[in-house]
Design an enzyme around this catalytic site. Structure first.
Site, PDB file in Angstrom:
ATOM      1  N   ASP A  73      -8.293  -5.394  -2.708  1.00  0.00           N
ATOM      2  CA  ASP A  73      -7.745  -4.252  -3.218  1.00  0.00           C
ATOM      3  C   ASP A  73      -6.487  -4.577  -4.097  1.00  0.00           C
ATOM      4  O   ASP A  73      -6.051  -5.944  -4.142  1.00  0.00           O
ATOM      5  CB  ASP A  73      -7.322  -3.414  -2.101  1.00  0.00           C
ATOM      6  CG  ASP A  73      -7.233  -1.989  -2.723  1.00  0.00           C
ATOM      7  OD1 ASP A  73      -7.171  -1.129  -1.868  1.00  0.00           O
ATOM      8  OD2 ASP A  73      -6.904  -1.849  -3.870  1.00  0.00           O
TER       9      ASP A  73
HETATM   10  C1  GLC Z   1      -5.835   1.299  -5.376  1.00  0.00           C
HETATM   11  C2  GLC Z   1      -6.886   1.773  -4.069  1.00  0.00           C
HETATM   12  C3  GLC Z   1      -8.110   1.311  -4.605  1.00  0.00           C
HETATM   13  C4  GLC Z   1      -8.611   1.400  -6.198  1.00  0.00           C
HETATM   14  C5  GLC Z   1      -7.749   0.120  -6.626  1.00  0.00           C
HETATM   15  C6  GLC Z   1      -7.889  -0.027  -8.111  1.00  0.00           C
HETATM   16  O1  GLC Z   1      -4.623   0.724  -4.708  1.00  0.00           O
HETATM   17  O2  GLC Z   1      -6.603   1.237  -2.947  1.00  0.00           O
HETATM   18  O3  GLC Z   1      -9.128   2.161  -3.806  1.00  0.00           O
HETATM   19  O4  GLC Z   1      -9.837   0.936  -6.143  1.00  0.00           O
HETATM   20  O5  GLC Z   1      -6.294   0.090  -6.310  1.00  0.00           O
HETATM   21  O6  GLC Z   1      -7.365   1.186  -8.821  1.00  0.00           O
END
Ligand code: GLC
Length: 711
Positions: free
Chosen positions: A260
Site C-alpha cells: 500500500d
Molecule cells: C491508499 C489506500 C489504498 C489505495 C492506495 C493508492 O492509501 O490505502 O487503498 O489503493 O493508497 O491510492
C-alpha cells in the site's frame, strides 16, 4: 501470446536488464493528485527506471509519459498505469457497500466491467480494487469501500468484481488487472481507528477475513495489495506468513504483490525496521514485489544484493511477475491509450443508464409504515429538505476515481425531473455537521406548505473512506433535530439516508414513517432515488452490515458465537443493562413495496455423510399487488463441534424478481465447503452432528429445519 511465449520473452528481457533497471520495474510513483505527470516521472521513464505510475490518468497524459518510456529509454519497457477505480472511473456507480446491499453479484460485475472499459480507454490498465476487507466495526471509515461483515456475501462480490474488471483475460480490450485489497484483516483495526493494530486468531482469519481474498484469487485476480496494519505483531507488509506461506505456497497465487501507499517505509514507524534499508529488506524478503510511493527498493536494492541480504533471485522473481503482467496486457505491442475511444466511452448514455439502473438495486427500504412509499406522481407540492439533497460531491462517495461532481444528478434534481409539474421547494435546514439551526425555520415553512416532505440526511462523503473513522454512529450535526422538527409538523414525510456506514438512527427508526437507505449512489444517484421514491423501481436491497442501536454495541455482527450465557437463557446473560443487546436492523434485512411469502422448506435428506451434499429448497411467492425483488437467504448453525461455531452463518443467497402472484422455487446446495470449519488442529473439517438450517429474507428469522451429518 501463450504462457510459454510470455515466459520466454520475459526471460530474454530479464537477461538484458541491469539490477538498477530491474529495481526500476519494482517501483510505482505518483503523478499529481489531479492526474498530471510529474517531471521526475519523465526523467525516470527516460532512464527506464519507472515500472508503474499511479495518479496519472486520461489518454493524453498517460500517452505523454508512455511515449518517453517507449521511445527514449534503452529497453523500451512500457509503464503500467494504475489508479483506484473502485466503483467507477468517470461514470461513478454506488459505493461498494451499496453494491453489496443489492445482494446481486451481477450488479458488481456489470459496474466494474463498465469501469474497466472507461479506465482502460483512459490509459489505466491496473485498478486497486476490489476492496474486500471484512468490516465488523462501522466506526472504521473504510467499511464503505467493501462488501460488509460477511465472508460468504463478500466472497461472492469479490469474485464478481474480478470478473467485471478482468473478464476471463485481462489482456482483452476494455479489461484491466484487478487488485483485491488490503491483505489482510485491515478492517479489524482496534477501536475502528484506521491503520490501527489488528489482533485476529488464525481461525478467524481463515474463516472470516481470508474467504473474499481467496474468491478473488480463484477468479483470477492478477495482483493483490498488502495492508497497512500490523497483524498479531507483524505488519502485513513484512509478513511472510501472509505474503509467502499462504499466498504463494498454499494458494499458488502467481500475480503481483504491491505494497500500500508508503507502507514499506511505514515499517520504520511500526518499529520493525530501524531504517529504510532494513524496511526494504523486510518487505522484499516477506514477499512484497512492488513498492508504492516510497523508493526504498531503488534506494537500497543494489546494496542489499551486494551485501547478500537479498538474493538477486528475489528481485528477478518480482520483476518477472511485473513483466509477465505487461506482456499479458499487450502493453509492449499496444502501449498507448486512444483518445477517440476515451471520448466515446466516458459517460456514454449506455454507461449512465446502467449507473441509474444498478443504483436502484442497492437501495434498502428500512421502514415504510402505512405504505408511505412509493409516492404518487400527482403530488402537487413537495418539500425537499436536508444538506445532502443538493450535494453532488457526496453523491459520488469516497474513492470516486475521476468522477466529476458536475456530472452527478442530485436527489433534488432527480425529483425535479420525476415530477416536473409539481411545486418543489428546497430547504437545506442545516449543514451535515455543526451546531447551527438557523435554516430550520425555512425548512419547517417548506414542509408545512407542502403535501409531502423528502428529508435527505446522513454523512458527507468525506466522513467515510480512508482516515475517516468516527467515534459515533449518530447522525452528525443537527440532522436528528431537523428530522424531529419536521416530524413535529405532523405532515407526511420520508427519510432518505446518504451515508457510508451503518448509523444508529434509533429515533427515526421508532418515529419516522418511512426510511430509505441509499448509501452514496453515484453519478445517476438522484435519478435512481427518484425512480424508487415514485415506484418506478422497487427497493429490493438488503443490509450487508448490521445496524447497531448504539456505537456502544460495536463490534456487533450477526454471525457471533453463542457464549456460555446466550441471551434469553439465564438472567445474567451476554447483554447490556441499558439497551437491548439486539441490533437496530439485522444483517440481511430490507423491506419491499410488495410482500413475499416463503414456504415449503424442503431438505433432500435427513442425514448426509461428512463429504456428502444436501439440497435445500424453498418456495417464494409475491403475495402483494406490485412487482418486486426478494433476496432468499440460507443460514446454517453447527450446533455442537470441537470449536465454538457462529449461531448462524450465511451459506447461500439468491435475489429473485417476481410479478404479483408469481411463485418461484429456489434451491441451495450445502457440502463440505459450506459445512466445514478449522478445528483445534487448524485443519479444515466437517464434523458429525446436527446442523440447523434457516431460510428467510434476513438473518433474524425464517423457516427452520435441521439435518444430521454422520461419520
Ligand atoms: C491508499 C489506500 C489504498 C489505495 C492506495 C493508492 O492509501 O490505502 O487503498 O489503493 O493508497 O491510492
Amino acid at each position: 501470446m501463450s504462457g510459454r511465449e510470455i515466459e520466454n520473452k520475459v526471460s530474454h528481457l530479464l537477461a538484458r536488464m541491469t539490477l538498477a533497471e530491474k529495481l526500476g520495474q519494482l517501483q510505482q510513483l505518483d503523478g499529481t493528485w489531479d492526474g498530471d505527470v510529474r517531471p521526475e516521472q519523465i526523467k525516470l521513464a527516460r532512464e527506464g527506471l519507472l515500472g508503474s505510475a499511479i495518479y496519472v490518468y486520461d489518454a493524453r497524459r498517460t500517452t505523454e509519459l508512455q511515449r518517453v518510456a517507449m521511445t527514449e529509454s534503452k529497453l523500451k519497457i512500457p509503464i503500467l498505469f494504475a489508479f483506484d477505480v473502485v466503483h467507477g472511473y468517470r461514470t461513478i456507480f454506488p459505493v461498494p457497500l451499496g453494491e453489496a446491499a443489492s445482494w446481486d453479484p451481477a450488479v458488481v460485475e456489470q459496474a466494474d466491467s463498465i469501469a474497466a472499459s472507461e479506465a482502460s480507454a483512459a490509459g489505466i490498465r491496473w485498478t486497486f480494487a476490489p476492496m474486500v476487507d471484512i468490516a465488523r466495526d462501522p466506526r472504521w471509515g473504510r467499511i464503505v469501500e467493501g462488501s460488509g461483515e460477511d465472508p460468504f456475501l463478500g466472497a461472492g462480490m469479490a469474485s464478481a468484481a474480478v470478473r467485471g474488471f478482468q473478464g476471463t483475460n485481462y489482456g482483452s480490450p476494455g479489461k484491466i488487472i484487478a487488485c483485491p485489497k488490503h491483505w489482510v484483516a485491515y478492517g479489524a483495526a482496534e477501536g475502528g481507528r484506521d491503520y490501527n493494530t489488528a489482533e485476529v486468531s488464525e481461525r478467524t482469519l481463515r474463516e472470516i477475513y481470508f474467504p473474499p481474498f481467496k474468491a478473488a484469487i480463484d477468479a483470477g485476480a492478477g495482483s493483490i495489495m498488502s495492508a497497512f496494519n500490523d497483524l498479531d505483531g507483524v505488519p502485513c507488509t513484512a509478513n511472510s506468513f501472509l505474503l509467502t506461506d499462504v499466498l504463494r505456497d498454499e494458494w499458488h497465487f502467481h500475480g503481483i504483490v504491491i505494497s500500500d501507499w508508503n507502507a514499506v517505509n511505514e515499517l520504520i514507524a511500526h518499529g520493525v525496521a530501524a531504517n529504510g534499508k532494513d524496511a526494504a529488506a523486510e518487505a522484499l524478503t516477506a514477499g512484497v514485489g512492488m513498492e508504492m510511493f516510497s523508493r526504498l527498493y531503488n534506494q537500497y536494492g543494489e546494496q542489499l544484493v551486494a551485501q547478500g541480504r537479498i538474493p538477486v533471485a528475489t528481485i528477478d522473481r518480482a520483476v518477472r511477475r511485473v513483466l509477465e503482467a505487461k506482456y499479458k496486457l499487450g502493453l509492449f505491442e499496444h502501449p498507448y491509450a486512444d483518445e477517440a475511444l476515451e471520448n466515446a466511452e466516458l459517460l456514454s448514455p449506455a454507461n449512465l443508464a446502467a449507473a441509474r439502473e444498478l443504483a436502484a438495486r442497492t437501495f434498502v427500504l428500512l421502514k415504510n409504515d402505512h405504505d408511505t412509499l412509493p409516492l404518487s406522481r400527482n403530488l402537487k407540492s413537495v418539500a425537499v429538505i436536508g444538506p445532502l439533497a443538493d450535494d453532488t460531491q457526496s453523491l459520488l462517495g469516497p474513492w470516486s476515481g475521476d468522477g466529476h461532481k458536475e456530472d452527478a444528478v442530485t436527489l433534488l434534481a432527480g425529483i425535479h425531473a420525476k415530477i416536473p409539474q409539481a411545486k418543489i421547494v428546497y430547504a437545506k435546514g442545516c449543514d451535515v455537521t455543526g451546531d447551527s439551526r438557523t435554516g430550520f425555520e425555512e425548512a419547517i415553512k417548506a414542509a408545512t406548505e407542502s403535501d409531502f416532505t423528502i428529508l435527505v440526511v446522513g454523512e458527507s462523503a468525506d466522513m467515510s473512506g480512508e482516515a475517516a473513522s468516527r467515534s459515533s454512529l449518530d447522525l452528525p450535526g443537527q440532522q436528528l433535530a431537523l428530522i424531529q422538527a419536521i416530524h413535529a409538523i405532523g405532515k407526511p414525510y420520508a427519510v432518505v439516508l446518504m451515508n457510508g456506514r451503518p448509523l444508529s438512527i434509533d429515533w427515526a427508526a421508532t418515529n419516522s414513517p418511512a426510511i430509505l437507505e441509499t448509501w452514496f449512489s453515484g453519478t445517476e444517484g438522484g435519478n435512481a432515488v427518484a425512480d424508487t421514491l415514485f415506484g418506478d423501481t422497487d427497493p429490493g436491497g438488503k443490509l450487508p452490515v448490521t445496524f447497531p442501536r448504539s456505537v456502544g454495541q460495536v463490534p456487533d455482527y450477526y454471525n457471533h458465537k453463542s457464549t456460555g450465557r446466550p441471551p434469553g437463557v439465564t438472567k445474567d446473560y451476554s447483554g447490556y443493562s441499558d439497551i437491548l443487546w439486539t441490533p437496530l436492523y439485522p444483517f440481511g434485512y430490507g423491506l419491499s413495496y410488495t410482500q413475499f411469502k416463503l414456504s415449503n422448506l424442503q431438505l433432500s435428506a435427513a442425514r448426509i455423510h461428512r463429504d456428502g451434499t444436501i439440497t435445500v429448497g424453498v418456495e417464494v411467492e409475491n403475495t402483494g399487488d406490485r412487482a418486486g425483488d426478494e433476496v432468499v437467504q440460507l443460514y446454517i448453525h453447527d450446533l455442537v463441534a470441537s470449536v465454538t461455531r457462529p449461531v448462524e452463518a450465511l451459506k447461500g443467497f439468491k435475489r429473485v424478481s417476481l410479478q404479483p402472484g408469481e411463485n418461484r422455487h429456489v434451491e441451495f446446495t450445502l457440502g463440505p465447503k459450506e459445512l466445514g470449519f478449522y478445528n483445534r488442529a487448524m485443519r479444515f473439517v466437517v464434523e458429525p452432528g446436527t446442523f440447523n438450517v434457516m431460510v428467510g429474507d434476513n438473518s433474524h428469522d425464517g423457516l427452520k429445519s435441521s439435518f444430521e451429518v454422520v461419520p
